[in-house]
Design a protein around this motif. Structure first.
Motif, PDB file in Angstrom:
ATOM      1  N   ALA A 145       4.298 -14.220 -10.193  1.00 57.30           N
ATOM      2  CA  ALA A 145       3.152 -14.478  -9.315  1.00 57.30           C
ATOM      3  C   ALA A 145       2.019 -15.129 -10.099  1.00 57.30           C
ATOM      4  N   SER A 146       1.104 -15.739  -9.384  1.00 55.61           N
ATOM      5  CA  SER A 146      -0.057 -16.372 -10.017  1.00 55.61           C
ATOM      6  C   SER A 146      -1.086 -15.345 -10.476  1.00 55.61           C
ATOM      7  N   ALA A 147      -1.150 -14.190  -9.807  1.00 55.86           N
ATOM      8  CA  ALA A 147      -2.093 -13.133 -10.169  1.00 55.86           C
ATOM      9  C   ALA A 147      -1.588 -11.810  -9.604  1.00 55.86           C
ATOM     10  N   VAL A 148      -1.948 -10.708 -10.291  1.00 55.19           N
ATOM     11  CA  VAL A 148      -1.578  -9.355  -9.859  1.00 55.19           C
ATOM     12  C   VAL A 148      -2.779  -8.448 -10.117  1.00 55.19           C
ATOM     13  N   TRP A 149      -3.112  -7.599  -9.150  1.00 51.73           N
ATOM     14  CA  TRP A 149      -4.186  -6.630  -9.314  1.00 51.73           C
ATOM     15  C   TRP A 149      -3.968  -5.478  -8.344  1.00 51.73           C
ATOM     16  N   TRP A 150      -4.808  -4.466  -8.452  1.00 51.80           N
ATOM     17  CA  TRP A 150      -4.702  -3.311  -7.557  1.00 51.80           C
ATOM     18  C   TRP A 150      -6.106  -2.845  -7.203  1.00 51.80           C
ATOM     19  N   ALA A 151      -6.182  -2.028  -6.155  1.00 53.60           N
ATOM     20  CA  ALA A 151      -7.460  -1.453  -5.730  1.00 53.60           C
ATOM     21  C   ALA A 151      -7.199  -0.104  -5.072  1.00 53.60           C
ATOM     22  N   THR A 206       0.835  -1.192   0.000  1.00 55.50           N
ATOM     23  CA  THR A 206       0.000   0.000   0.000  1.00 55.50           C
ATOM     24  C   THR A 206       0.871   1.244   0.000  1.00 55.50           C
ATOM     25  N   ASP A 207       0.523   2.190  -0.868  1.00 57.15           N
ATOM     26  CA  ASP A 207       1.191   3.491  -0.823  1.00 57.15           C
ATOM     27  C   ASP A 207       0.133   4.585  -0.773  1.00 57.15           C
ATOM     28  N   GLN A 208       0.566   5.828  -0.662  1.00 55.28           N
ATOM     29  CA  GLN A 208      -0.350   6.935  -0.417  1.00 55.28           C
ATOM     30  C   GLN A 208      -0.737   7.712  -1.673  1.00 55.28           C
ATOM     31  N   ASP A 209      -0.395   7.189  -2.848  1.00 56.56           N
ATOM     32  CA  ASP A 209      -0.731   7.839  -4.109  1.00 56.56           C
ATOM     33  C   ASP A 209      -1.844   7.037  -4.770  1.00 56.56           C
ATOM     34  N   SER A 210      -2.935   7.676  -5.120  1.00 59.03           N
ATOM     35  CA  SER A 210      -4.074   6.955  -5.695  1.00 59.03           C
ATOM     36  C   SER A 210      -3.947   6.756  -7.203  1.00 59.03           C
ATOM     37  N   THR A 211      -2.858   7.205  -7.818  1.00 59.59           N
ATOM     38  CA  THR A 211      -2.667   7.009  -9.249  1.00 59.59           C
ATOM     39  C   THR A 211      -2.593   5.513  -9.544  1.00 59.59           C
ATOM     40  N   PRO A 212      -3.430   5.016 -10.452  1.00 60.20           N
ATOM     41  CA  PRO A 212      -3.409   3.577 -10.749  1.00 60.20           C
ATOM     42  C   PRO A 212      -2.063   3.140 -11.321  1.00 60.20           C
ATOM     43  N   PRO A 213      -1.610   1.947 -10.954  1.00 60.35           N
ATOM     44  CA  PRO A 213      -0.391   1.434 -11.571  1.00 60.35           C
ATOM     45  C   PRO A 213      -0.689   1.040 -13.016  1.00 60.35           C
ATOM     46  N   ILE A 214       0.327   1.028 -13.833  1.00 56.83           N
ATOM     47  CA  ILE A 214       0.165   0.586 -15.212  1.00 56.83           C
ATOM     48  C   ILE A 214       0.612  -0.861 -15.274  1.00 56.83           C
ATOM     49  N   LEU A 215      -0.379  -1.752 -15.323  1.00 53.43           N
ATOM     50  CA  LEU A 215      -0.076  -3.169 -15.396  1.00 53.43           C
ATOM     51  C   LEU A 215       0.111  -3.546 -16.862  1.00 53.43           C
ATOM     52  N   ARG A 223      -7.873   2.802  -2.284  1.00 52.33           N
ATOM     53  CA  ARG A 223      -8.203   2.706  -0.852  1.00 52.33           C
ATOM     54  C   ARG A 223      -9.160   3.831  -0.492  1.00 52.33           C
ATOM     55  N   ASP A 224     -10.099   3.534   0.389  1.00 48.32           N
ATOM     56  CA  ASP A 224     -11.089   4.533   0.802  1.00 48.32           C
ATOM     57  C   ASP A 224     -10.428   5.779   1.380  1.00 48.32           C
ATOM     58  N   ALA A 225      -9.361   5.613   2.129  1.00 49.20           N
ATOM     59  CA  ALA A 225      -8.698   6.740   2.781  1.00 49.20           C
ATOM     60  C   ALA A 225      -7.695   7.434   1.859  1.00 49.20           C
ATOM     61  N   GLY A 226      -7.654   7.038   0.600  1.00 52.67           N
ATOM     62  CA  GLY A 226      -6.687   7.590  -0.346  1.00 52.67           C
ATOM     63  C   GLY A 226      -5.540   6.618  -0.542  1.00 52.67           C
ATOM     64  N   GLY A 227      -4.864   6.770  -1.643  1.00 53.58           N
ATOM     65  CA  GLY A 227      -3.791   5.853  -1.968  1.00 53.58           C
ATOM     66  C   GLY A 227      -4.333   4.608  -2.648  1.00 53.58           C
ATOM     67  N   LYS A 228      -3.476   3.606  -2.746  1.00 55.54           N
ATOM     68  CA  LYS A 228      -3.867   2.370  -3.415  1.00 55.54           C
ATOM     69  C   LYS A 228      -3.128   1.195  -2.811  1.00 55.54           C
ATOM     70  N   SER A 229      -3.625   0.014  -3.104  1.00 55.06           N
ATOM     71  CA  SER A 229      -2.959  -1.231  -2.747  1.00 55.06           C
ATOM     72  C   SER A 229      -2.725  -2.016  -4.022  1.00 55.06           C
ATOM     73  N   VAL A 230      -1.524  -2.569  -4.154  1.00 50.52           N
ATOM     74  CA  VAL A 230      -1.211  -3.471  -5.257  1.00 50.52           C
ATOM     75  C   VAL A 230      -1.016  -4.847  -4.625  1.00 50.52           C
ATOM     76  N   PHE A 231      -1.654  -5.839  -5.214  1.00 48.28           N
ATOM     77  CA  PHE A 231      -1.656  -7.192  -4.664  1.00 48.28           C
ATOM     78  C   PHE A 231      -0.999  -8.156  -5.637  1.00 48.28           C
ATOM     79  N   CYS A 232      -0.403  -9.193  -5.096  1.00 51.01           N
ATOM     80  CA  CYS A 232      -0.052 -10.349  -5.904  1.00 51.01           C
ATOM     81  C   CYS A 232      -0.369 -11.599  -5.094  1.00 51.01           C
ATOM     82  N   ARG A 233      -0.646 -12.665  -5.824  1.00 49.37           N
ATOM     83  CA  ARG A 233      -1.006 -13.934  -5.185  1.00 49.37           C
ATOM     84  C   ARG A 233      -0.098 -15.028  -5.712  1.00 49.37           C
TER      85      ARG A 233
END
Length: 180
Positions: free
Chosen positions: A154-160, A112-121, A162-172
């Motif tokens: 990774a088996s999967a990568v996505w992002w979302a 999680t970081d504090q910038d809400s700019t979507p990552p470019i996957l 965050r309600d409080a601002g910023g974003k989370s990038v996930f991998c599984r």
């Protein structure tokens, strides 16, 4: 002896917690670290923690792959940890949260970081090795190579967002079943 009344102190870090406490209990195993983006050892601590998670939890997954993915995701977060592109008025420390959750079949990693700019996957298929005249530099953009590595390992990568601002990038990572 009479006890002094308790003072209530607002904890501002709770706003950046990656999940509500109830959701934490849903994972079989959970570990979270909060890192300062501008610290010289941020990437090292993240990689070391990733390796410890794989070792301590006896996960059937490549430790090197998990460490590399965490390193790339944290590197991106360091680059993008400024709250929506600007420091706050009192210039708080830029924070990154790395969360590991494991169940019997999966390891999830959230950065999680504090910038809400979507990552470019990156999208598309991996290059055919027969295309020897085309170099990786010719087809991969200047940015996004780290996420390309994460998608490859990774088996999967996505992002979302965050309600409080910023974003989370996930991998599984799908964990190997040791019974077969």
């Amino acid at each position: 002896m009479e006890l002094a009344p308790m003072r209530q102190v607002q904890i501002s870090a709770a706003e950046s917690a990656p999940l509500k406490p109830l959701a934490l209990a849903l994972a079989e195993r959970f570990r979270s670290i909060t890192l300062i983006a501008d610290s010289a050892d941020t990437a090292h601590v993240a990689r070391r923690t990733a390796g410890e998670v794989v070792h301590d939890w006896v996960l059937q997954v490549s430790r090197d792959d998990v460490e590399l993915c965490v390193s790339e995701l944290v590197g991106n977060a360091v680059h993008h940890a400024t709250p929506d592109g600007q420091l706050t008025a009192f210039e708080r420390e830029r924070l990154i949260v790395v969360v590991f959750r494991a169940w019997s079949r999966w390891l999830f990693i959230e950065v999680t970081d504090q910038d809400s700019t979507p990552p470019i996957l990156p999208v598309g298929d991996l290059l055919d090795h027969e295309l020897s005249t085309v170099t990786t530099d010719d087809v991969l953009p200047e940015h996004g190579r780290g996420l390309f590595l994460v998608q490859s390992l990774a088996s999967a990568v996505w992002w979302a967002p965050r309600d409080a601002g910023g974003k989370s990038v996930f991998c599984r990572f799908d964990l190997d079943d040791v019974t077969h």
